[in-house]
Design an enzyme around this catalytic site. Structure first.
Site, PDB file in Angstrom:
ATOM      1  N   HIS A  28      -4.388  14.249  -7.733  1.00  0.00           N
ATOM      2  CA  HIS A  28      -5.841  14.018  -7.765  1.00  0.00           C
ATOM      3  C   HIS A  28      -6.509  14.938  -8.790  1.00  0.00           C
ATOM      4  CE1 HIS A  28      -5.377  12.925  -3.246  1.00  0.00           C
ATOM      5  NE2 HIS A  28      -5.697  11.798  -3.850  1.00  0.00           N
ATOM      6  N   LYS A  52      -9.148   5.653   9.656  1.00  0.00           N
ATOM      7  CA  LYS A  52      -7.927   6.414   9.403  1.00  0.00           C
ATOM      8  C   LYS A  52      -7.942   7.628  10.322  1.00  0.00           C
ATOM      9  CE  LYS A  52      -6.706   5.172   4.681  1.00  0.00           C
ATOM     10  NZ  LYS A  52      -6.372   5.672   3.331  1.00  0.00           N
ATOM     11  N   ARG A 101      -0.583   5.142  -9.814  1.00  0.00           N
ATOM     12  CA  ARG A 101       0.692   5.856  -9.877  1.00  0.00           C
ATOM     13  C   ARG A 101       1.824   4.930 -10.269  1.00  0.00           C
ATOM     14  NH1 ARG A 101      -0.501   8.307  -4.129  1.00  0.00           N
ATOM     15  NH2 ARG A 101      -1.674   6.375  -4.240  1.00  0.00           N
ATOM     16  N   SER A 139      -1.060  12.335  -0.822  1.00  0.00           N
ATOM     17  CA  SER A 139      -1.469  13.221   0.273  1.00  0.00           C
ATOM     18  C   SER A 139      -0.501  13.067   1.452  1.00  0.00           C
ATOM     19  CB  SER A 139      -2.891  12.894   0.730  1.00  0.00           C
ATOM     20  OG  SER A 139      -3.812  13.100  -0.306  1.00  0.00           O
TER      21      SER A 139
HETATM   22  P1  ADP Z   1      -7.406   6.219  -0.848  1.00  0.00           P
HETATM   23  O1  ADP Z   1      -7.262   6.270   0.640  1.00  0.00           O
HETATM   24  O2  ADP Z   1      -8.759   5.729  -1.300  1.00  0.00           O
HETATM   25  O3  ADP Z   1      -6.287   5.570  -1.601  1.00  0.00           O
HETATM   26  P2  ADP Z   1      -6.370   8.727  -1.856  1.00  0.00           P
HETATM   27  O4  ADP Z   1      -6.937  10.089  -1.635  1.00  0.00           O
HETATM   28  O5  ADP Z   1      -5.007   8.461  -1.336  1.00  0.00           O
HETATM   29  O6  ADP Z   1      -7.463   7.754  -1.259  1.00  0.00           O
HETATM   30  O7  ADP Z   1      -6.378   8.395  -3.399  1.00  0.00           O
HETATM   31  C1  ADP Z   1      -7.574   8.370  -4.142  1.00  0.00           C
HETATM   32  C2  ADP Z   1      -7.279   7.868  -5.546  1.00  0.00           C
HETATM   33  O8  ADP Z   1      -6.443   8.814  -6.226  1.00  0.00           O
HETATM   34  C3  ADP Z   1      -6.545   6.542  -5.615  1.00  0.00           C
HETATM   35  O9  ADP Z   1      -7.013   5.810  -6.730  1.00  0.00           O
HETATM   36  C4  ADP Z   1      -5.103   6.939  -5.833  1.00  0.00           C
HETATM   37  O10 ADP Z   1      -4.369   5.944  -6.494  1.00  0.00           O
HETATM   38  C5  ADP Z   1      -5.288   8.169  -6.709  1.00  0.00           C
HETATM   39  N1  ADP Z   1      -4.137   9.079  -6.624  1.00  0.00           N
HETATM   40  C6  ADP Z   1      -3.583   9.612  -5.529  1.00  0.00           C
HETATM   41  N2  ADP Z   1      -2.515  10.393  -5.825  1.00  0.00           N
HETATM   42  C7  ADP Z   1      -2.410  10.344  -7.178  1.00  0.00           C
HETATM   43  C8  ADP Z   1      -1.482  10.911  -8.129  1.00  0.00           C
HETATM   44  N3  ADP Z   1      -0.455  11.645  -7.737  1.00  0.00           N
HETATM   45  N4  ADP Z   1      -1.668  10.636  -9.437  1.00  0.00           N
HETATM   46  C9  ADP Z   1      -2.694   9.843  -9.830  1.00  0.00           C
HETATM   47  N5  ADP Z   1      -3.585   9.268  -8.990  1.00  0.00           N
HETATM   48  C10 ADP Z   1      -3.452   9.505  -7.692  1.00  0.00           C
END
Ligand code: ADP
Length: 171
Positions: A28, A52, A101, A139
């Site tokens: 992130h 969630k 990703r 996460s």
């Molecule tokens: P959500 O529940 O909305 O998917 P996340 O916190 O899991 O929330 O992810 C938020 C955004 O960050 C999403 O667009 C996800 O694809 C992106 N994201 C999460 N991990 C990574 C990573 N390792 N590299 C790039 N983007 C990421």
């Protein structure tokens, strides 16, 4: 406000990076750093999603994000529980930033982007591809490792590592 100032304000490009951030990872953070260079202002918006079952409360997630982005003056951390496009109207923002990703992210992201576009024609979604070294990172993976007291120092900022240690020490 003179005409130049008004013009400058008008041209400010505000993007919103929405997500769960439960908790924020280096993946992130990489997107945040890169997006903050491209847009005038980046609002990282934590979704207050009751469906969630998060490990960290919204307040904790916001606080961790604030700590790890303290060095980025054009990044603001906020939370929302409304429909994303309503929240964006409030913020006067038209751009959504999301990270991609792997191919597996694509279908869901396309569905979300298409829905938001359908709800508001003014909204555009920008995708930033993950830096390869973080392309496996989520996460959920971080929580899985931390839950069994595995090392997460390379996966999250130190503030988040500490917060995870505290969470799982009491569980
Ligand atoms: P959500 O529940 O909305 O998917 P996340 O916190 O899991 O929330 O992810 C938020 C955004 O960050 C999403 O667009 C996800 O694809 C992106 N994201 C999460 N991990 C990574 C990573 N390792 N590299 C790039 N983007 C990421």
């Amino acid at each position: 406000m003179d005409a130049k100032q008004e013009n400058n304000q008008h041209n400010t490009v505000v993007a919103v990076y929405p997500g769960s951030f439960d908790p924020v990872t280096n993946g992130h953070l990489d997107i945040i750093h890169r997006a903050a260079k491209v847009f005038d202002k980046l609002v990282v918006a934590v979704l207050n999603n009751t469906s969630k079952n998060p490990l960290f409360s919204v307040e904790e997630r916001v606080e961790l994000l604030r700590q790890v982005t303290a060095d980025l003056p054009n990044v603001e951390i906020d939370s929302f529980r409304d429909l994303l496009i309503n929240y964006m109207r409030q913020k006067n923002a038209h751009l959504i930033v999301r990270g991609l990703r792997a191919v597996s992210d694509f279908e869901y992201e396309l569905q979300m982007a298409s829905t938001n576009r359908k709800l508001s024609e003014e909204i555009e979604t920008f995708f930033m591809t993950s830096t390869p070294k973080y392309s496996y990172l989520s996460s959920s993976i971080v929580k899985e490792v931390a839950r069994f007291h595995g090392p997460v120092a390379d996966l999250v900022p130190p503030e988040v590592e500490r917060a995870l240690l505290e969470k799982y020490a009491s569980r």
